[in-house]
Each structure stands twice: as structure tokens, then as C-alpha cells.
Write an enzyme that holds these catalytic residues in place. Structure first.
Site, PDB file in Angstrom:
ATOM      1  N   ARG A  74      43.795  21.755  22.456  1.00  0.00           N
ATOM      2  CA  ARG A  74      42.379  21.898  23.000  1.00  0.00           C
ATOM      3  C   ARG A  74      41.709  21.282  23.989  1.00  0.00           C
ATOM      4  NH1 ARG A  74      42.656  21.706  17.025  1.00  0.00           N
ATOM      5  NH2 ARG A  74      42.725  23.873  16.271  1.00  0.00           N
TER       6      ARG A  74
ATOM      7  N   LYS B 234      36.893  26.097  37.530  1.00  0.00           N
ATOM      8  CA  LYS B 234      37.577  27.393  36.996  1.00  0.00           C
ATOM      9  C   LYS B 234      38.976  27.325  36.951  1.00  0.00           C
ATOM     10  CE  LYS B 234      33.887  30.329  38.942  1.00  0.00           C
ATOM     11  NZ  LYS B 234      33.641  31.471  39.809  1.00  0.00           N
TER      12      LYS B 234
ATOM     13  N   GLU C  89      37.639  30.248  54.057  1.00  0.00           N
ATOM     14  CA  GLU C  89      36.860  29.600  52.731  1.00  0.00           C
ATOM     15  C   GLU C  89      36.024  28.427  53.207  1.00  0.00           C
ATOM     16  OE1 GLU C  89      36.220  30.595  49.808  1.00  0.00           O
ATOM     17  OE2 GLU C  89      37.936  31.976  49.368  1.00  0.00           O
TER      18      GLU C  89
ATOM     19  N   LYS D 241      30.511  22.674  48.337  1.00  0.00           N
ATOM     20  CA  LYS D 241      30.955  23.458  47.078  1.00  0.00           C
ATOM     21  C   LYS D 241      30.668  22.304  45.907  1.00  0.00           C
ATOM     22  CE  LYS D 241      33.950  25.844  44.275  1.00  0.00           C
ATOM     23  NZ  LYS D 241      35.283  26.464  43.872  1.00  0.00           N
TER      24      LYS D 241
ATOM     25  N   GLU E 210      28.211  29.450  36.554  1.00  0.00           N
ATOM     26  CA  GLU E 210      27.722  30.669  36.957  1.00  0.00           C
ATOM     27  C   GLU E 210      26.797  31.333  36.548  1.00  0.00           C
ATOM     28  OE1 GLU E 210      31.244  32.029  39.640  1.00  0.00           O
ATOM     29  OE2 GLU E 210      30.301  33.931  39.581  1.00  0.00           O
TER      30      GLU E 210
ATOM     31  N   ARG F 274      25.868  29.852  41.643  1.00  0.00           N
ATOM     32  CA  ARG F 274      27.197  29.583  42.042  1.00  0.00           C
ATOM     33  C   ARG F 274      27.873  30.870  42.349  1.00  0.00           C
ATOM     34  NH1 ARG F 274      32.101  26.244  38.924  1.00  0.00           N
ATOM     35  NH2 ARG F 274      33.707  27.235  40.083  1.00  0.00           N
TER      36      ARG F 274
ATOM     37  N   ASN G 235      30.390  33.691  46.284  1.00  0.00           N
ATOM     38  CA  ASN G 235      31.418  34.836  46.707  1.00  0.00           C
ATOM     39  C   ASN G 235      30.925  35.467  47.769  1.00  0.00           C
ATOM     40  OD1 ASN G 235      32.920  34.878  44.536  1.00  0.00           O
ATOM     41  ND2 ASN G 235      31.203  35.000  43.023  1.00  0.00           N
TER      42      ASN G 235
ATOM     43  N   HIS H  70      33.177  37.762  49.545  1.00  0.00           N
ATOM     44  CA  HIS H  70      34.411  38.299  48.715  1.00  0.00           C
ATOM     45  C   HIS H  70      34.411  39.816  47.807  1.00  0.00           C
ATOM     46  CE1 HIS H  70      35.157  33.949  48.988  1.00  0.00           C
ATOM     47  NE2 HIS H  70      36.265  34.088  48.159  1.00  0.00           N
TER      48      HIS H  70
ATOM     49  N   HIS I 114      37.955  41.337  48.064  1.00  0.00           N
ATOM     50  CA  HIS I 114      38.882  41.558  46.976  1.00  0.00           C
ATOM     51  C   HIS I 114      39.326  43.050  46.981  1.00  0.00           C
ATOM     52  CE1 HIS I 114      36.925  38.214  44.625  1.00  0.00           C
ATOM     53  NE2 HIS I 114      38.172  38.013  45.147  1.00  0.00           N
TER      54      HIS I 114
ATOM     55  N   HIS J 160      44.486  36.413  50.803  1.00  0.00           N
ATOM     56  CA  HIS J 160      42.973  36.297  50.488  1.00  0.00           C
ATOM     57  C   HIS J 160      42.048  35.718  51.479  1.00  0.00           C
ATOM     58  CE1 HIS J 160      39.694  35.629  47.879  1.00  0.00           C
ATOM     59  NE2 HIS J 160      39.687  34.226  48.050  1.00  0.00           N
TER      60      HIS J 160
HETATM   61  N1  GLY Z   1      35.561  30.699  44.109  1.00  0.00           N
HETATM   62  C1  GLY Z   1      34.095  30.454  43.636  1.00  0.00           C
HETATM   63  C2  GLY Z   1      33.833  29.425  42.628  1.00  0.00           C
HETATM   64  O1  GLY Z   1      34.504  28.617  42.451  1.00  0.00           O
HETATM   65  O2  GLY Z   1      32.743  29.842  42.154  1.00  0.00           O
END
Ligand code: GLY
Length: 376
Positions: free
Chosen positions: A119, A141, A183, A224, A234, A238, A242, A245, A249, A261
Site C-alpha cells: 500500500r 504521476k 519538454e 514544473k 491536476e 497542471r 500539456n 501534447h 499524442h 515523444h
Molecule cells: N506530464 C505532465 C504532468 O506531469 O502533469
């Protein structure tokens, strides 16, 4: 001795990102685990595993290197399951930790292992590519792909610490540095014009002086970190990360995932700039052009060219975008440098016209690269 910079990610609780030359030697100090499972692909394990394991051995701490196969296919349920079973057979417990050593695939995969083993156990990110330093290692993420789509399973799981060792960048193929630059460029466009100019003028390259790499990687991490601290889950801004993006994509998918990418993001940024201008013209929004660093980057660096199908052929791929709401596409656009907003009511004819202008601009880039000898 080069500088080491620290960027704090002010989530609650926050964590530090250490950026420097040789900071992998801090791996044992950064890991709060009694034992640490170091997850790396076999290429990275050979290149950088010994430095990390030596750091633990010198500190009298226990670490086990667990390799996975290189590449995106490892970011799947089978590899995830195999890693969990390896932790079980090695009797890893709640007081142990996971260290993700590698690029975005390993950050996401090992991060998801850390998020779910018992967990949740502490996670240290040690990204070894510019792309992962810019993106996957900050913000929590984690996840894996399903055959039905990318990143469909995952969790938010904050790292306890992040170590960005710019020495690892010297081992990357030049094409991967160019990918990572896309990026970093995005972060510059969103919040740091000096950073986007540094990318546009080619000052970020594998053979750049280490102090410069540290400076620009830290600048990207600061952007970031600032966004993530304001909106970790998000719920709002946040999503600005993107930028570029939505189209990227679709281009990746339309190319059968042959377009990498980072390259897709670079072209996606160009489309976002063209669409931003078109939307501003149509809606009478005040607009200040922000495309110059993107055009300069695409002209000067050998970013592989995108597929250029008819707009109608791209639309099915755009429809799969995770930002889409209630059947309408959602774009991240900008009214000027560092002025992003979300747009989910862009008229279809504006999108289609912007695609035609995009294709004309790709042709200009081809011509410019041809004349400056940089075509690929
Ligand atoms: N890759 C975009 C983010 O981390 O929100």
C-alpha cells in the site's frame, strides 16, 4: 567541483530535487528505506547501477538492483506484476524503499510499484534522461500502459527525493537530448523565456559544460515544481503542462509510434503556437507571438519530421486525448509568452486551417534545414 542546485517541490509534504554532477553518490542518503530496490533497465543498470550500488555499500546500507528490459513495452502489467513478485520473494517490507533509476518508462513503472507495494513505500527518483528530468521525475504521476491505451492505470505517488545527475546525460545518444529539449522548451514557453531562448539557441546539448546543464535542468525543474505545487492532482493549471501534447499524442499514434515523444512534442508546440494565433484572430483576443523559439529549435536541431496526413485522418487520434471533455477537444493555448489557458471551444474550421498552416511551416523548416545543412 560543480555547483549542486536544489529545487523544492512545495507539495505537502514537499520534497527536494537535487541537480548536480555526481549526485547519484547521494543515493543512500536520499533513500529512507532499510533496504532499497533499485529498479533500472538493463542498459541503465550497466551504465549507472555500479555508482548507485557503491553509494549504498559505502554507507553500509542494503540495496538490490532489479533489472527490466529496456523500452516502452516494459511499462506493462506483466512487468509490473513480475516486479511485485520479485519484491515479495526478496521479502521487501513496509520499511523498505524503491529507487527508480532511468528514463520515463522506469520512473513511471517503478513509481507505480512503490505506490502500490504494501500500500505504498518511499520512492526515490534518479532520472537518467533529459526527458525524464524535465517531466516524469517531478510531480508524482506513476503508472503503466494497457493494450487499450497509454497510462490508463496509475496513481499519484510523491517521491521522497529526486536526484538528477547531469553526468548521466553524457551517455545519451544526441537524439535523446534533442527529445528532452522539447519538454524543457515547453517549460520555458510556459514560464521562463530565458530558458526557451537557451533551448532555441542550442545551449542545451550533451557536450555543454556541466554547470550550464545544471543551470538549465534546474530552471526546467523550477517551472514544473511551481506548477505541481499549485495543482498536484491536476484539477486546474497542471493541465497547462500539456502544452503541445494534444497534437503530439495524435502524431505519435498516426506514425505507428515511430515518432518519439519528444519530437512529437516539439511539433505539437509549433501547432499550438499556430492555433493560438488563429484562435486569437478569430475571437479578437489580444495576442503576442510566442512561436519564435519553437521555430528556431525545429530549424536548428534535427528533430525528426512528423507524419502529415489530412486533418480528417488525424481526428480519430485526437478524439482519444485524455483531456477531451464531453466529446469536445481541449487545447492548451497561449495568448503570448507565459500566458497559457485551456480552450475547449475551438471551431473545427480554425483547427483545420491551423493544420494547413502547420504543414506549410513544416515545409519552410525543411527548406531552412536544407539550406543550413542541418536536414535529416
Ligand atoms: N506530464 C505532465 C504532468 O506531469 O502533469
Amino acid at each position: 567541483m560543480t555547483d549542486v542546485r536544489t529545487v523544492h517541490v512545495a507539495t505537502g509534504p514537499g520534497y527536494d530535487v537535487r541537480i548536480g554532477s555526481g549526485v547519484l553518490a547521494e543515493a543512500a542518503a536520499a533513500s529512507p528505506g532499510r533496504r532499497t530496490a533499485v529498479i533500472a533497465d538493463t542498459t541503465v543498470a550497466n551504465l549507472h547501477g555500479p555508482v548507485v550500488l557503491d553509494a549504498f555499500a559505502s554507507a553500509g546500507r542494503d540495496a538490490v538492483l532489479i533489472p527490466v528490459a529496456p523500452g516502452e513495452p516494459s511499462k506493462d502489467l506483466a512487468t509490473y506484476g513480475a516486479l511485485l513478485r520479485r519484491l515479495a520473494s526478496d521479502r521487501f517490507g513496509r520499511d523498505d524503499a524503491v529507487l527508480a533509476l532511468g528514463g520515463g518508462v522506469v520512473c513511471d513503472l517503478a513509481g507505480f510499484v512503490a505506490a502500490t507495494w504494501m500500500r505504498g513505500v518511499p520512492l526515490v527518483h534518479a532520472p537518467t534522461t533529459l526527458l525524464a528530468m524535465a517531466d516524469a521525475a517531478i510531480g508524482g504521476k506513476t503508472g503503466v500502459n494497457l493494450p487499450e491505451g497509454k497510462n490508463l492505470v496509475g496513481a499519484f505517488w510523491r517521491p521522497a527525493a529526486v536526484l538528477m545527475d547531469v553526468r548521466t546525460l553524457a551517455t545519451l545518444p544526441a537524439a535523446q537530448i534533442v527529445e528532452g529539449c522539447a519538454e524543457v522548451l515547453k517549460h520555458g514557453l510556459l514560464a521562463d523565456p530565458e530558458l526557451s531562448d537557451a533551448i532555441a539557441s542550442g545551449r542545451i546539448a550533451a557536450d555543454a559544460p556541466e554547470d550550464d546543464l545544471i543551470r538549465w535542468v534546474a530552471a526546467s525543474a523550477s517551472v514544473k515544481a511551481g506548477v505541481v505545487a499549485g495543482d498536484e492532482r491536476e484539477a486546474g493549471e497542471r493541465a497547462h503542462l500539456n502544452l503541445g501534447h494534444t497534437l503530439a499524442h495524435a502524431l505519435e499514434a498516426a506514425s505507428g509510434h515511430r515518432l518519439a515523444h519528444g519530437a512529437a512534442v516539439a511539433w505539437g508546440l509549433l501547432y499550438a503556437a499556430i492555433l493560438s494565433r488563429a484562435v486569437a484572430e478569430r475571437c479578437g483576443r489580444p495576442y503576442r507571438d510566442w512561436s519564435a523559439p519553437v521555430r528556431a529549435f525545429l530549424t536548428a536541431r534535427p528533430v525528426p519530421y512528423p507524419p502529415e496526413p489530412a486533418w480528417e485522418q488525424l481526428e480519430p487520434y485526437l478524439a482519444r486525448d485524455k483531456k477531451a471533455r464531453g466529446g469536445t477537444r481541449r487545447w492548451v493555448l497561449m495568448d503570448g509568452p507565459c500566458a497559457p489557458y485551456l480552450a475547449d471551444d475551438v471551431p473545427p474550421d480554425v483547427e483545420r486551417d491551423a493544420w494547413a498552416r502547420f504543414r506549410a511551416t513544416v515545409a519552410e523548416v525543411r527548406r531552412a534545414r536544407g539550406t543550413n545543412g542541418g536536414d535529416t
